[in-house]
Scaffold this motif. Structure first.
Motif, PDB file in Angstrom:
ATOM      1  N   PRO A 184      17.064  -8.901 -30.197  1.00  0.00           N
ATOM      2  CA  PRO A 184      18.329  -8.961 -29.726  1.00  0.00           C
ATOM      3  C   PRO A 184      18.344  -8.841 -28.160  1.00  0.00           C
ATOM      4  CG  PRO A 184      18.791  -7.917 -31.794  1.00  0.00           C
ATOM      5  CD  PRO A 184      17.265  -8.103 -31.431  1.00  0.00           C
ATOM      6  N   GLY A 185      17.321  -8.356 -27.666  1.00  0.00           N
ATOM      7  CA  GLY A 185      16.960  -8.455 -26.125  1.00  0.00           C
ATOM      8  C   GLY A 185      17.333  -7.168 -25.467  1.00  0.00           C
ATOM      9  N   ARG A 186      17.539  -5.955 -26.138  1.00  0.00           N
ATOM     10  CA  ARG A 186      18.013  -4.748 -25.322  1.00  0.00           C
ATOM     11  C   ARG A 186      16.824  -4.225 -24.479  1.00  0.00           C
ATOM     12  NH1 ARG A 186      15.080  -2.804 -29.746  1.00  0.00           N
ATOM     13  NH2 ARG A 186      14.194  -0.677 -29.316  1.00  0.00           N
ATOM     14  N   LEU A 187      15.467  -4.745 -24.581  1.00  0.00           N
ATOM     15  CA  LEU A 187      14.511  -3.854 -23.459  1.00  0.00           C
ATOM     16  C   LEU A 187      14.469  -5.030 -22.628  1.00  0.00           C
ATOM     17  CD1 LEU A 187      11.870  -2.949 -26.406  1.00  0.00           C
ATOM     18  CD2 LEU A 187      13.178  -1.378 -24.642  1.00  0.00           C
ATOM     19  N   VAL A 188      14.513  -6.438 -22.797  1.00  0.00           N
ATOM     20  CA  VAL A 188      14.563  -7.152 -21.641  1.00  0.00           C
ATOM     21  C   VAL A 188      15.516  -7.067 -20.837  1.00  0.00           C
ATOM     22  CG1 VAL A 188      14.773  -9.765 -20.972  1.00  0.00           C
ATOM     23  CG2 VAL A 188      13.360  -8.904 -23.234  1.00  0.00           C
ATOM     24  N   ALA A 189      16.749  -6.642 -21.546  1.00  0.00           N
ATOM     25  CA  ALA A 189      18.106  -6.581 -20.741  1.00  0.00           C
ATOM     26  C   ALA A 189      17.962  -5.072 -19.641  1.00  0.00           C
ATOM     27  CB  ALA A 189      19.336  -6.411 -21.394  1.00  0.00           C
ATOM     28  N   ALA A 190      17.336  -4.197 -20.382  1.00  0.00           N
ATOM     29  CA  ALA A 190      17.238  -2.855 -19.720  1.00  0.00           C
ATOM     30  C   ALA A 190      16.215  -3.080 -18.561  1.00  0.00           C
ATOM     31  CB  ALA A 190      16.830  -1.740 -20.661  1.00  0.00           C
ATOM     32  N   LEU A 191      15.110  -3.717 -18.688  1.00  0.00           N
ATOM     33  CA  LEU A 191      14.122  -3.844 -17.612  1.00  0.00           C
ATOM     34  C   LEU A 191      14.615  -4.652 -16.548  1.00  0.00           C
ATOM     35  CD1 LEU A 191      10.952  -4.676 -20.058  1.00  0.00           C
ATOM     36  CD2 LEU A 191      11.261  -2.703 -18.425  1.00  0.00           C
ATOM     37  N   SER A 192      15.338  -5.666 -16.871  1.00  0.00           N
ATOM     38  CA  SER A 192      15.929  -6.596 -15.780  1.00  0.00           C
ATOM     39  C   SER A 192      16.825  -5.646 -14.878  1.00  0.00           C
ATOM     40  CB  SER A 192      16.676  -7.781 -16.278  1.00  0.00           C
ATOM     41  OG  SER A 192      15.948  -8.605 -17.099  1.00  0.00           O
ATOM     42  N   GLU A 193      17.794  -4.666 -15.619  1.00  0.00           N
ATOM     43  CA  GLU A 193      18.585  -3.908 -14.953  1.00  0.00           C
ATOM     44  C   GLU A 193      17.987  -2.901 -14.089  1.00  0.00           C
ATOM     45  OE1 GLU A 193      20.994  -2.279 -17.879  1.00  0.00           O
ATOM     46  OE2 GLU A 193      22.186  -4.369 -18.536  1.00  0.00           O
ATOM     47  N   ALA A 194      16.696  -2.391 -14.550  1.00  0.00           N
ATOM     48  CA  ALA A 194      15.974  -1.706 -13.847  1.00  0.00           C
ATOM     49  C   ALA A 194      15.317  -2.375 -12.749  1.00  0.00           C
ATOM     50  CB  ALA A 194      14.887  -0.934 -14.493  1.00  0.00           C
ATOM     51  N   GLY A 195      15.257  -3.548 -12.467  1.00  0.00           N
ATOM     52  CA  GLY A 195      14.699  -4.217 -11.029  1.00  0.00           C
ATOM     53  C   GLY A 195      13.366  -4.693 -11.637  1.00  0.00           C
ATOM     54  N   VAL A 196      12.922  -4.583 -13.019  1.00  0.00           N
ATOM     55  CA  VAL A 196      11.598  -5.261 -13.519  1.00  0.00           C
ATOM     56  C   VAL A 196      11.796  -6.853 -14.013  1.00  0.00           C
ATOM     57  CG1 VAL A 196       9.679  -4.839 -15.040  1.00  0.00           C
ATOM     58  CG2 VAL A 196      11.091  -2.805 -14.173  1.00  0.00           C
ATOM     59  N   PRO A 197      11.137  -7.570 -13.427  1.00  0.00           N
ATOM     60  CA  PRO A 197      11.445  -8.963 -14.144  1.00  0.00           C
ATOM     61  C   PRO A 197      10.642  -9.037 -15.340  1.00  0.00           C
ATOM     62  CG  PRO A 197      10.309  -8.928 -11.896  1.00  0.00           C
ATOM     63  CD  PRO A 197      10.463  -7.628 -12.320  1.00  0.00           C
ATOM     64  N   ALA A 198      11.253  -9.549 -16.350  1.00  0.00           N
ATOM     65  CA  ALA A 198      10.952  -9.532 -17.882  1.00  0.00           C
ATOM     66  C   ALA A 198      11.631 -10.864 -18.520  1.00  0.00           C
ATOM     67  CB  ALA A 198      11.524  -8.270 -18.268  1.00  0.00           C
ATOM     68  N   LEU A 199      10.572 -11.072 -19.529  1.00  0.00           N
ATOM     69  CA  LEU A 199      11.023 -12.366 -20.306  1.00  0.00           C
ATOM     70  C   LEU A 199      10.920 -11.886 -21.718  1.00  0.00           C
ATOM     71  CD1 LEU A 199      11.275 -15.592 -20.644  1.00  0.00           C
ATOM     72  CD2 LEU A 199       8.760 -15.822 -20.521  1.00  0.00           C
ATOM     73  N   GLY A 200      11.651 -12.362 -22.762  1.00  0.00           N
ATOM     74  CA  GLY A 200      11.485 -12.231 -23.958  1.00  0.00           C
ATOM     75  C   GLY A 200      10.820 -13.603 -24.691  1.00  0.00           C
ATOM     76  N   VAL A 201      10.039 -13.251 -25.904  1.00  0.00           N
ATOM     77  CA  VAL A 201       9.699 -14.341 -26.513  1.00  0.00           C
ATOM     78  C   VAL A 201      10.114 -13.923 -28.180  1.00  0.00           C
ATOM     79  CG1 VAL A 201       8.016 -15.719 -27.415  1.00  0.00           C
ATOM     80  CG2 VAL A 201       7.900 -14.813 -25.261  1.00  0.00           C
ATOM     81  N   ASP A 202      10.959 -14.856 -28.547  1.00  0.00           N
ATOM     82  CA  ASP A 202      11.297 -14.831 -30.229  1.00  0.00           C
ATOM     83  C   ASP A 202      11.449 -15.969 -30.857  1.00  0.00           C
ATOM     84  OD1 ASP A 202      12.716 -11.902 -31.449  1.00  0.00           O
ATOM     85  OD2 ASP A 202      12.748 -13.685 -32.496  1.00  0.00           O
ATOM     86  N   ILE A 203      11.198 -16.215 -31.992  1.00  0.00           N
ATOM     87  CA  ILE A 203      11.328 -17.432 -32.824  1.00  0.00           C
ATOM     88  C   ILE A 203      12.872 -17.469 -33.578  1.00  0.00           C
ATOM     89  CG2 ILE A 203      10.633 -16.796 -35.222  1.00  0.00           C
ATOM     90  CD1 ILE A 203       8.837 -19.180 -35.117  1.00  0.00           C
ATOM     91  N   CYS A 204      13.692 -16.564 -33.345  1.00  0.00           N
ATOM     92  CA  CYS A 204      14.992 -16.569 -33.838  1.00  0.00           C
ATOM     93  C   CYS A 204      15.784 -17.052 -32.765  1.00  0.00           C
ATOM     94  CB  CYS A 204      15.322 -15.282 -34.495  1.00  0.00           C
ATOM     95  SG  CYS A 204      17.019 -15.213 -35.150  1.00  0.00           S
ATOM     96  N   ALA A 205      16.519 -18.119 -33.011  1.00  0.00           N
ATOM     97  CA  ALA A 205      17.681 -18.562 -31.957  1.00  0.00           C
ATOM     98  C   ALA A 205      18.559 -17.742 -31.658  1.00  0.00           C
ATOM     99  CB  ALA A 205      18.141 -19.984 -32.613  1.00  0.00           C
ATOM    100  N   ALA A 206      19.287 -16.977 -32.849  1.00  0.00           N
ATOM    101  CA  ALA A 206      20.127 -16.021 -32.635  1.00  0.00           C
ATOM    102  C   ALA A 206      19.453 -14.834 -31.571  1.00  0.00           C
ATOM    103  CB  ALA A 206      20.578 -15.488 -33.978  1.00  0.00           C
TER     104      ALA A 206
END
Length: 245
Positions: free
Chosen positions: A98-120
């Motif tokens: 669901p992206g909590r780590l990607v969102a937290a990294l982005s908020e901390a100024g760390v460029p981040a990309l998530g990869v997941d096979i689930c559309a949701a």
């Protein structure tokens, strides 16, 4: 989290408890169905809650911590974010869920990309302001060999049922000097089992899933040319930081 019979990336980590309740009869999945795609996981992610399990062939099941994955970062998550601060290149979260780590990294100024096979999962990550691609971790990915950090959290070391192959893939995505942050099982275990994602309304198709403790993870990592940089415990969870010498 995302996974696939052959391996993908979908932020999923079994909780520590094992439910040994007797097997229940679930609707048979479609023959061409994909794990984490045509099963209850996507519905749980959209709802932001379980219950959800990984059901083993022997009838035992592992609780999946959907509520924690859908909540903001907390507890041991902060240690992962802190270790990504100051990296020389962006961070890739394999099986971002669901992206909590990607969102937290982005908020901390760390460029981040998530990869997941689930559309949701990809949709929920975008809803949090993060970036994510709907792909398997074994698909071609952007900037291969140039990521400053790669995450395998929330049990995603199990993806594909082959920890050595997954660690080799994750290590190949790193830039020189990059850091692979891996969450392991807390107990010393090294197992592969056929499982299904199961919810109150039925179960998805079977697939191979692995669970490895710290020692087994390090053994698999060294077999593919990775070395331990750090090992730590936090809030009842276990982690390794790995590098390519």
């Amino acid at each position: 989290m995302n996974t696939h019979p052959a391996g993908a990336g979908a932020g999923l980590s079994p909780a520590r408890g094992v439910d040994t309740a007797a097997p229940r009869i679930a609707a048979a999945p479609r023959v061409d169905a994909e794990p984490w795609v045509d099963d209850p996981f996507g519905r749980a992610v959209r709802a932001g809650r379980g219950p959800l399990w990984l059901r083993r062939a022997d009838g035992s099941r592992l609780v999946l911590e959907v509520e924690r994955w859908c909540a903001p970062v907390a507890g041991a998550d902060h240690g992962l974010v802190l270790r990504c601060l100051g990296l020389s290149a962006p961070v890739l979260d394999l099986g971002c869920g669901p992206g909590r780590l990607v969102a937290a990294l982005s908020e901390a100024g760390v460029p981040a990309l998530g990869v997941d096979i689930c559309a949701a999962s990809v949709e929920r990550t975008a809803g949090l302001g993060g970036l994510a691609l709907r792909r398997s971790v074994f698909d071609r990915l952007p900037a291969e060999g140039r990521w400053g950090g790669v995450l395998l959290a929330d049990g995603n070391l199990g993806i594909g049922g082959d920890p050595a192959a997954l660690l080799a893939r994750a290590g190949a995505l790193l830039a020189p000097g990059g850091l692979l942050l891996v969450e392991t099982a807390t107990q010393e275990v090294d197992e592969v089992a056929d499982v299904r994602v199961e919810g109150p309304d039925g179960a998805g198709p079977p697939f191979a899933w692995a669970r490895c403790g710290p020692a087994a993870t390090l053994r698999h990592a060294r077999a593919v040319g990775l070395e331990q940089a750090e090992r730590w415990l936090s809030h009842g969870r276990s982690f390794l930081a790995l590098t390519r010498p």
